[in-house]
Design a protein around this motif. Structure first.
Motif, mmCIF file in Angstrom:
data_model
loop_
_atom_site.group_PDB
_atom_site.id
_atom_site.type_symbol
_atom_site.label_atom_id
_atom_site.label_comp_id
_atom_site.label_asym_id
_atom_site.label_seq_id
_atom_site.Cartn_x
_atom_site.Cartn_y
_atom_site.Cartn_z
ATOM 1 N N THR B 306 1.585 -0.142 -1.524
ATOM 2 C CA THR B 306 2.083 1.019 -1.024
ATOM 3 C C THR B 306 1.798 0.957 0.425
ATOM 4 O OG1 THR B 306 1.789 2.715 -2.947
ATOM 5 C CG2 THR B 306 1.416 3.435 -0.693
ATOM 6 N N TYR B 307 2.764 1.109 1.299
ATOM 7 C CA TYR B 307 2.453 1.260 2.968
ATOM 8 C C TYR B 307 2.906 2.534 3.497
ATOM 9 C CZ TYR B 307 7.492 0.180 3.301
ATOM 10 O OH TYR B 307 9.028 0.194 3.098
ATOM 11 N N GLY B 308 3.439 3.454 2.654
ATOM 12 C CA GLY B 308 3.829 4.838 3.394
ATOM 13 C C GLY B 308 3.726 5.825 2.178
ATOM 14 N N ALA B 309 3.800 7.076 2.764
ATOM 15 C CA ALA B 309 3.898 8.144 1.763
ATOM 16 C C ALA B 309 4.761 9.133 2.285
ATOM 17 C CB ALA B 309 2.441 8.775 1.399
ATOM 18 N N PRO B 314 0.765 12.471 -3.786
ATOM 19 C CA PRO B 314 0.009 11.197 -4.393
ATOM 20 C C PRO B 314 0.859 10.554 -5.639
ATOM 21 C CG PRO B 314 -0.871 13.379 -5.357
ATOM 22 C CD PRO B 314 0.056 13.631 -4.261
ATOM 23 N N LEU B 315 0.256 9.497 -5.918
ATOM 24 C CA LEU B 315 0.860 8.570 -6.962
ATOM 25 C C LEU B 315 0.241 8.898 -8.338
ATOM 26 C CD1 LEU B 315 3.081 6.349 -6.366
ATOM 27 C CD2 LEU B 315 1.332 4.756 -6.118
ATOM 28 N N ALA B 316 1.056 9.604 -9.136
ATOM 29 C CA ALA B 316 0.213 9.809 -10.432
ATOM 30 C C ALA B 316 0.485 9.000 -11.521
ATOM 31 C CB ALA B 316 0.690 11.338 -10.725
ATOM 32 N N THR B 330 -1.821 -1.305 -5.105
ATOM 33 C CA THR B 330 -2.624 -1.577 -3.752
ATOM 34 C C THR B 330 -1.989 -1.126 -2.717
ATOM 35 O OG1 THR B 330 -4.132 -2.906 -2.765
ATOM 36 C CG2 THR B 330 -2.423 -3.977 -3.439
ATOM 37 N N GLY B 331 -2.493 -1.197 -1.297
ATOM 38 C CA GLY B 331 -1.797 -0.627 -0.114
ATOM 39 C C GLY B 331 -1.853 -2.056 0.872
ATOM 40 N N PHE B 332 -0.815 -1.743 1.812
ATOM 41 C CA PHE B 332 -0.960 -2.788 3.046
ATOM 42 C C PHE B 332 -0.901 -1.987 4.124
ATOM 43 C CE2 PHE B 332 0.866 -5.490 6.024
ATOM 44 C CZ PHE B 332 0.228 -6.760 5.916
ATOM 45 N N TRP B 333 -2.002 -2.363 5.245
ATOM 46 C CA TRP B 333 -2.025 -1.584 6.331
ATOM 47 C C TRP B 333 -1.866 -2.675 7.466
ATOM 48 C CZ3 TRP B 333 -6.973 1.085 8.377
ATOM 49 C CH2 TRP B 333 -6.842 1.773 9.679
#
Lengths: 405, 405
Positions: B306-309, B314-316, B330-333
């Motif tokens: 995930t890199y944005g929303a 939220p991701l349920a 996981t995420g990437f920033w």
């Protein structure tokens, strides 16, 4: 009369008739304590189901005879088999791993034997069996083998031998494969530890079988633990449970309410010396809001492993947890892990049993259901049905009465 | 008169007065096209904010002078700087990475310069600068340096030199650090690829800057892509966008509605040859229900990053996705990644620019905001404010008019 021999109670098994080998014992009058003939035929009972549903509705006891083992075959009598929640889900048909249903045991309908975990004792082995002998204790190498039965005919390759059963009870060995293995792998495989005594994990469902195992492994490995339990209305009972977990080696024990209370951030910061001590893995068997609350206290970049969902709610993850805190969320399924890593499973089991032997691993609280030759199906299925209930005094286990000579 | 020299419009800068170096130009009448004196003083303007809020409310233009570089100092004039959504969130104060506010530029209140990405051209260098010379193009090594300004005084160590700017435009170089780097690292770092042309990734927001970069990188690397876009009411426009993405190398383009429709499971199975071709990573910038829908089509054991929303939801995650499908979330920033891996960032940028130079990386659609000496703050802040809106024709970028001699 050489091929037919009367058993106490009048049961007769013909060695010459393969068709009879798995013939249902329901057609025989059964009233005796001996289950093995001098020709090597074993009389067995299995808790089977032919369709998915509630255990109390679909489980039945099926009697059958097992022929003497040949080749790499082994006949095992079960000693202790736990009733795990996954076993119940499997019977309900809501579990992704579905057992094969067949008529190998002589059932009218294709059927599967319930249960996945347990310890057995080798009764007899086929001529080419090298690694096992009578009296050895064994656990299942794979899941889906169906352990809820008095006896099992199985190939040697599907069993793990317990190398040294000295000082171990059937309960300890029979319950090692699922919960302690789950705790062991989740703690080791999802974090990199320094084992210097200044690292933490956090878990909910801390009084479960997995939770108790994790606490004790953490204590042995120098990993501190924050343990979350559901609060009890009876505060004396709650404190008793907390004390019990402290007794196992828990560093901190808190309730869900305390976890989600506003003071917890500062409290955990204090415990972890201002955050200098990292919380390196989270073990989640609850999910939902409590699961997300747990994740909040993980150090950045670490992993929360989900192995259950007692709340039956999804884990609603805010993107910030993923992107900015770089938390990782994944799951652990001990069945798949066991099936994919049989050698590592053996090592894990052996290591846990060594800790058990050294008194470092306390027995889990259990509710025993004794399984004798005449135990009614209603007794057995009630023990299974009760496993998904709320608060229990302990894990349900079948303990088998010694029926053989 | 040797130390004071009149500039067109009457601006005077004293080389002898350090206090004046960053003195606000707001006190000087400004009406000229030259921003550098023969003594090496540069007149600069920066888009700054002193408190968090909506860009249109809190941004102001601050004029100041920059003294000639000494030691390892470098003076850079900016060429092109994008306006990224994260830049806006940073100004709103809702971004976890907050810039330092200070008075180094001579603002009355402590202030920060907006923007994190961009390309500049070296105007002059201090005596000990070894790696850069006048005319070199540079990008920022770290985030938070504040790129929305005509000129920047900065230490050499904070800049990445573009080794070969041949055939590259400022737009291409100025927008390489965030979106293409994000796509590049997410594709490479969260899956193991065989690069045999029989593997897939799936992404939503496929027409975003990151999405377009991912499509083209996939095409270059032999990774097929399932690309999800938001459906348009105007179906002609929707088809045009789909065709545009197919033109970049997308293997499949579908709308969110199609993704969540019931036929998609079979459709994706067909595309992936019955699932024999794995979908090995998911790139999610939407979250919410669309994010979970995306994860459903990942192969077991793979990762959704995930890199944005954009949905702000939220991701349920159902526990089964975590436990039984063993998906990882996981995420990437890119900001943190860049700051932690400056060398790898340089390699990544160089690799993408090489693809660009070879015509393999198409320019992203942009909405340019030209920034001249007299551009009003309202024009600049409107460009920033508009970045978080819905459908846009392209990414907002500041392009700087050449002010220097």
């Amino acid at each position: 009369m050489t091929a037919l021999r009367p058993l106490a109670g009048g049961l007769r098994v013909s060695a010459a008739s393969p068709a009879l080998r798995h013939r249902s014992l329901a057609t025989f009058p059964l009233d005796r304590r001996r289950t093995i003939t001098s020709y090597g035929y074993t009389q067995a009972k299995s808790l089977v189901y032919s369709k998915y549903g509630e255990p109390k509705d679909v489980l039945s006891v099926h009697g059958h005879s097992i022929s003497p083992p040949s080749g790499s075959g082994v006949v095992v009598r079960m000693l202790t088999c736990p009733i795990n929640p996954a076993d119940v889900n499997q019977i309900q048909g809501v579990y992704p791993s579905k057992p094969e249903m067949n008529t190998l045991l002589g059932t009218t309908e294709p059927a599967a034997v319930g249960g996945n975990e347990g310890v057995g004792e080798v009764m007899s082995v086929g001529s080419s069996v090298k690694g096992l002998q009578k009296g050895d204790w064994v656990v299942m190498k794979y899941t889906g083998m169906g352990t809820w039965r008095t006896h099992m005919a199985v190939d040697e390759s599907q069993l793990h031998k317990i190398e040294d059963k000295t000082g171990l009870s059937p309960l300890q060995v029979g319950t090692v494969s699922v919960n302690p293995c789950t705790a062991y792998r989740m703690l080791l495989d999802f974090a990199t530890w320094g084992f210097r005594g200044d690292e933490w994990f956090i878990q909910n469902g801390a009084n479960s079988g997995v939770g108790r195992a994790a606490i004790q492994l953490g204590r042995e490995w120098g990993i501190k633990s924050i343990n979350v339990i559901r609060g009890r209305e009876d505060k004396t009972e709650e404190q008793k449970l907390k004390d019990e977990l402290y007794g196992l080696g828990a560093t901190q024990v808190i309730t869900e309410e305390e976890l989600q209370g506003k003071g917890m951030k500062d409290q955990i910061k204090e415990w972890t010396r201002g955050g200098r001590e990292e919380v390196k893995v989270g073990l989640n068997c609850v999910g939902g809001k409590p699961g997300v609350a747990l994740a909040k206290f993980l150090s950045p970049g670490t992993t929360m492993v989900t192995y259950g969902a007692m709340s039956k709610q999804p884990l609603a993850l805010p993107a910030s947890m993923l992107i900015f805190k770089e938390l990782k969320f994944t799951g652990f399924w001990v069945s798949r892990w066991s099936d994919n890593h049989p050698d590592l499973k053996k090592q894990t089991v052996d290591d846990i049993l060594q800790l058990t032997r050294n008194g470092k691993f306390k027995d889990i609280p259990v509710e025993e259901c004794s399984w004798g030759w005449d135990t009614e199906v209603s007794t057995l299925s009630a023990a299974v049905q009760g496993t998904l209930g709320g608060f229990r005094a302990g894990k349900g286990v079948f303990t088998f009465e010694k029926l053989d000579v």
